[in-house]
Structure formats: C-alpha cells, structure tokens
Design a protein around this motif. Structure first.
Motif, short mmCIF file in Angstrom:
data_model
loop_
_atom_site.label_atom_id
_atom_site.label_comp_id
_atom_site.label_asym_id
_atom_site.label_seq_id
_atom_site.Cartn_x
_atom_site.Cartn_y
_atom_site.Cartn_z
N HIS A 12 1.17 -0.60 -11.98
CA HIS A 12 1.79 0.64 -11.53
C HIS A 12 3.19 0.43 -11.01
O HIS A 12 3.93 1.37 -10.86
CB HIS A 12 0.96 1.22 -10.37
CG HIS A 12 -0.29 1.87 -10.84
ND1 HIS A 12 -0.32 2.84 -11.80
CD2 HIS A 12 -1.58 1.69 -10.46
CE1 HIS A 12 -1.55 3.24 -11.99
NE2 HIS A 12 -2.33 2.55 -11.19
N TYR A 13 3.53 -0.80 -10.66
CA TYR A 13 4.70 -0.99 -9.80
C TYR A 13 6.00 -0.64 -10.50
O TYR A 13 6.31 -1.08 -11.59
CB TYR A 13 4.75 -2.43 -9.28
CG TYR A 13 5.77 -2.55 -8.18
CD1 TYR A 13 5.59 -1.83 -6.99
CD2 TYR A 13 6.91 -3.32 -8.32
CE1 TYR A 13 6.51 -1.89 -5.98
CE2 TYR A 13 7.84 -3.38 -7.30
CZ TYR A 13 7.64 -2.68 -6.14
OH TYR A 13 8.57 -2.74 -5.14
N ARG A 29 2.06 5.76 -8.15
CA ARG A 29 1.44 5.66 -6.83
C ARG A 29 2.23 6.56 -5.91
O ARG A 29 3.44 6.43 -5.77
CB ARG A 29 1.50 4.22 -6.33
CG ARG A 29 0.70 3.28 -7.23
CD ARG A 29 1.17 1.87 -7.02
NE ARG A 29 2.62 1.86 -7.01
CZ ARG A 29 3.33 0.91 -6.44
NH1 ARG A 29 2.74 -0.08 -5.85
NH2 ARG A 29 4.65 0.94 -6.49
N ILE A 30 1.54 7.52 -5.32
CA ILE A 30 2.23 8.58 -4.59
C ILE A 30 1.70 8.70 -3.16
O ILE A 30 0.48 8.74 -2.95
CB ILE A 30 2.08 9.91 -5.34
CG1 ILE A 30 2.69 9.77 -6.74
CG2 ILE A 30 2.75 11.04 -4.56
CD1 ILE A 30 2.62 10.98 -7.60
N LEU A 31 2.62 8.74 -2.21
CA LEU A 31 2.27 9.00 -0.82
C LEU A 31 2.49 10.47 -0.51
O LEU A 31 3.55 11.01 -0.81
CB LEU A 31 3.14 8.13 0.10
CG LEU A 31 3.12 8.46 1.60
CD1 LEU A 31 1.72 8.29 2.18
CD2 LEU A 31 4.13 7.59 2.35
N ASP A 52 -2.68 10.14 -11.15
CA ASP A 52 -1.93 9.25 -10.27
C ASP A 52 -2.84 8.65 -9.19
O ASP A 52 -3.94 9.13 -8.95
CB ASP A 52 -0.80 10.02 -9.59
CG ASP A 52 0.19 10.57 -10.59
OD1 ASP A 52 0.49 9.87 -11.57
OD2 ASP A 52 0.65 11.72 -10.41
N SER A 53 -2.34 7.58 -8.53
CA SER A 53 -2.99 7.06 -7.34
C SER A 53 -2.34 7.70 -6.13
O SER A 53 -1.12 7.73 -6.02
CB SER A 53 -2.82 5.54 -7.26
OG SER A 53 -3.50 4.93 -8.31
N GLU A 91 3.36 0.62 -0.26
CA GLU A 91 4.13 0.42 -1.50
C GLU A 91 3.77 1.56 -2.45
O GLU A 91 2.64 1.64 -2.93
CB GLU A 91 3.77 -0.92 -2.17
CG GLU A 91 3.79 -2.12 -1.24
CD GLU A 91 5.18 -2.46 -0.71
OE1 GLU A 91 6.16 -2.20 -1.44
OE2 GLU A 91 5.28 -2.95 0.42
N VAL A 92 4.72 2.46 -2.68
CA VAL A 92 4.47 3.59 -3.59
C VAL A 92 5.73 3.88 -4.42
O VAL A 92 6.80 3.33 -4.14
CB VAL A 92 4.07 4.88 -2.82
CG1 VAL A 92 2.71 4.72 -2.16
CG2 VAL A 92 5.13 5.25 -1.80
N ASP A 93 5.60 4.75 -5.42
CA ASP A 93 6.74 5.13 -6.25
C ASP A 93 7.41 6.40 -5.74
O ASP A 93 8.61 6.59 -5.91
CB ASP A 93 6.29 5.38 -7.69
CG ASP A 93 5.58 4.18 -8.27
OD1 ASP A 93 6.20 3.11 -8.33
OD2 ASP A 93 4.39 4.30 -8.64
N ALA A 129 11.51 4.10 -3.22
CA ALA A 129 10.69 5.23 -3.69
C ALA A 129 11.52 6.51 -3.69
O ALA A 129 12.48 6.64 -2.92
CB ALA A 129 9.49 5.40 -2.77
#
Ligand code: NAD
Ligand code: UDP
Ligand code: UDP
Length: 338
Positions: A12-13, A29-31, A52-53, A91-93, A129
């Motif tokens: 995902h990174y 990867r989403i916060l 998505d995560s 750690e997210v995008d 991000a």
C-alpha cells in the motif's frame, strides 16, 4: 506522551507522498479523524466500500462506536480512541481531518481546532500524506455577501459566543495553508454548509436534528427568533461524494460544499411537519446571539473544478433520516416493522 505506531505492508505504501493520477484505483490507507461522528462514519462507509484500509481516530466526544460497529470485524478497519490534541504516529496516504466539536452545545473547544489540526498537519508533513480539512460555512460569519462565494472573507465577531467555532476553523484553514505553502503538504479545504442525515447527534442542538426529534416525540418545534433566518441544507451522501472528489482532485480549494436550496427556519419546520407530523406545533424561542441571518453556498467552483453538485433535495433527504431517528429515540423502527 503515548504514541501509537502502525506498520503496514509495503504494497500500500505511497513512497514520496505525491499521489499520482489514477492512484484512486489503487487501495489506499486512509486516516479519518472524527470518523465515529455523523459525517465521518458515512465517509468511512464509502472508503471501506471502495476497498481502502481505514483508520479512525476519535475520542468519542460526540461520536459513537455504534456508527462504525458494522466494520469491527473487517481486517481493513481499525478504530483508535485518541484525542487529536495529543500527537500521534501513524502511516497513511491520506488524512480526512474531521475531528471537532461541531455543534452549538459543544462549541466550547477551540483547542481541538487549533492543536488538533496542527498535529494532523505535522503528521501529514512527516509521512507525506494528503490532508483534507473539513472547514465550515461559519467562516463567513454573518455574511454581508449573498450567496457566499469562496473569495468572500467573511464577517465574524472574534469575541462572540460562537467565535470559538468560527475562528477555530478560520485558524485551522490558516494553518492548513501555512503547511501547504511553507512545508509542501498537499492540502485540500472544504467549507461545509449545514448537513443532515441518519446518525446525526439527536440532542446536539442543531436545527434539523432538533425539529425531527421534537416532531417524533410529539413536542413543539422550537423556532428561534422570528424564524425568517435562512440556511441551506445538504444531505450527507452528497457531502461525502464532494469530500472524496475534493481529496482525489487536483485543487486545494477552499471549496463550498453545500446544497444551494435555501429555506427559512419556518419553511424547514413546515417540511418537517409534512414529513413527520402535520399536527406538530411551532413554539417561538429567543434566538442566540450572533446568529447568521442567511446562508447559501455559491457552488460554481465545485461544479466546475470537481464536477460535483448535490443530488438530494430537502424533501427527498429528510424522510431518509426519520427511521434512524425513530429507532434511536424509541428503540424500535415502526416503519421497518410495518
Ligand atoms: P460530529 O460531532 O458528529 O463528529 C465529530 C467527531 O469528532 C465526533 O465523532 C467526535 O467524537 C470527534 N472529536 C471531537 N473532538 C475530538 C478530538 N479532540 N479528538 C478526536 N476526536 C474528536 O460532527 P459532524 O457533523 O460529523 O462534523 C464533522 C466535521 O464536519 C467537523 O469538523 C465539522 O466542523 C464539519 N462540519 C459539519 C457540518 C454539519 O452540518 N454537519 C457543517 C460544517 C462543518
Ligand atoms: N505530530 C504528530 N505526529 C507526527 C508528526 C508530528 O502528532 O507524526 C505533531 C507534533 O507533535 C507537533 C505537531 O504535529 O505537535 C506539528 O508538527 P511539526 O513537525 O510540523 O512541528 P514541530 O514539531 O516542528 O513544532
Ligand atoms: N434553530 C432553531 N431552532 C432550533 C435550533 C436552531 O430555529 O431548535 C435555528 C438557529 O437559530 C439558526 C438555524 O436554526 O438560525 C440553524 O442552526 P444550527 O445550529 O442548526 O446551524 P448553524 O447556526 O450553525 O448554521
């Protein structure tokens, strides 16, 4: 300070942080801060649906686990109880920053808007991000321009009773632009106009939730002042679509996200009567200080640059929240049970 570290698989990174065109087809990867709240939980539903995560950070000040319980058994979903006023390592995008005491009865928290936004911007900077701020139409204050265009600077009383919210969001916008211009954080700003729908807080004092709950409980609808002040009400699914388009698009904003359909509070009360109980009474109450007289978004910019406009009118949207409210107020859903 207790810091939380999360490690993800390399697949995902998004090294380098710049999100290339077309990455929206890749899993992200989403916060979502404030993801246990009304708007946040609907956004989480859409992101999970897309594959998505999702990490939700929420201190449950007004949010509820119930809003997210349907995701608890999914490996792509994670819920962290945390106050964004404290730093956090993740750690997210992408970061959708919604955490904020967002209603009149909870307004007294400037700290979340300032320190919470600063922390999430610091996080975005460190991990490259993309950062989206959910600002508000309240940045226009009691507007002297109608409808409100994004270029309008607003008319806000800096020491008024609602200024902690208005000025808090204005500061959050300033911080976001500082980190964008000075520190290269990829930023997005949405100015959200009054939004309603299922999972709204029932007793947080906002007008739509008040009227719907009052009509269901057979209490009079409380209209503040003469009821001639206006607002423009947007259904939550339209907002979520706008937020996602903004995040995926190439424009920083700010963008107004709202439904241009404008109603006086007396007209809103009438729509609630038509939808729930034609016999519901109206009771006038003194208005609060600094109440904006009118509000209506000019959404030309979002139409043109995001290809977005709301689809659900007030008369279509209001019935969609009634069964949710009925269930939460009475503990059963008469409509669903027939
Ligand atoms: P909400 O109260 O349902 O959601 C806010 C969420 O943030 C809640 O889950 C709450 O527990 C959480 N939260 C608050 N302080 C926090 C903190 N310090 N740390 C972690 N979590 C915290 O409100 P909403 O209507 O879903 O609003 C979401 C965002 O949209 C807010 O930023 C709000 O200002 C903005 N907005 C909403 C509207 C609207 O009409 N709903 C209009 C304009 C702007
Ligand atoms: N921060 C955070 N998580 C991170 C990076 C930063 O919570 O991964 C917080 C940090 O603790 C600080 C804020 O974000 O309070 C701003 O960070 P920045 O690095 O921009 O500023 P500085 O720490 O240099 O003042
Ligand atoms: N309002 C009302 N009755 C209520 C709650 C609010 O008439 O029970 C009015 C309020 O005075 C304001 C409008 O409805 O003019 C919208 O209030 P809300 O707090 O929902 O949103 P905001 O003022 O933040 O736009």
């Amino acid at each position: 300070i207790a810091l939380q570290v999360n490690h993800f698989d390399g697949e995902h990174y998004n090294a380098g942080g710049k999100i290339p065109l077309g990455l929206k087809n890749k899993k992200l990867r989403i916060l979502v801060t404030g993801g246990a709240g009304f708007v946040g939980s609907h956004l989480v539903d859409r992101l999970m649906e897309r594959g998505d995560s999702v990490i939700v950070v929420d201190n449950f000040f007004t949010g509820r686990k119930d809003n997210l319980v349907h995701h608890f058994n999914k490996p792509r979903f994670e819920l962290i109880r945390h106050d964004v006023v404290e730093p956090i390592l993740l750690e997210v995008d992408q970061i959708y920053h919604l955490a904020c005491p967002a209603s009149p009865v909870h307004y007294n928290d400037h700290k979340t808007n300032v320190m919470g936004t600063l922390n999430m911007l610091g996080l975005a900077k460190r991990i490259n991000a993309r950062f989206l701020l959910t600002s508000t139409s309240e940045v226009y204050g009691d507007p002297l321009q109608h409808p409100q265009v994004e270029t309008y600077w607003g008319n806000v009383n800096p020491i008024g009773v609602r200024s902690c919210y208005d000025e808090g969001k204005r500061t959050a916008e300033t911080l976001t632009m500082d980190y964008h211009r000075g520190l290269n954080v990829e930023a997005r700003i949405a100015r959200i106009f009054n939004t309603y729908g299922p999972r709204m807080c029932i007793d947080d004092g906002r007008v739509v939730s008040n009227f719907v709950a009052q009509a269901l409980r057979k209490e009079p609808l409380t209209v503040y002042g003469d009821g001639k002040q206006t607002r423009s009400f947007q259904y939550v699914s339209d907002l979520v679509e706008g937020l996602m388009r903004l995040m995926e698009g190439d424009h920083v904003g700010p963008f107004n996200l709202g439904n241009p359909g404008e109603f006086t509070m007396l007209e809103l009360a009438k729509v609630v009567q038509e939808t729930i109980d034609p016999n519901a009474k109206i009771e006038f109450r003194p208005n609060t200080a600094d109440d904006p007289h009118k509000r209506k978004p000019d959404i030309s910019k979002a139409k043109q640059l995001l290809g977005w406009e709301p689809k659900v009118s007030l008369r279509e949207g209001l019935p969609l929240m009634v069964s949710d409210f009925r269930q939460r107020i009475f503990g059963d859903d008469k409509e669903a049970k027939g």
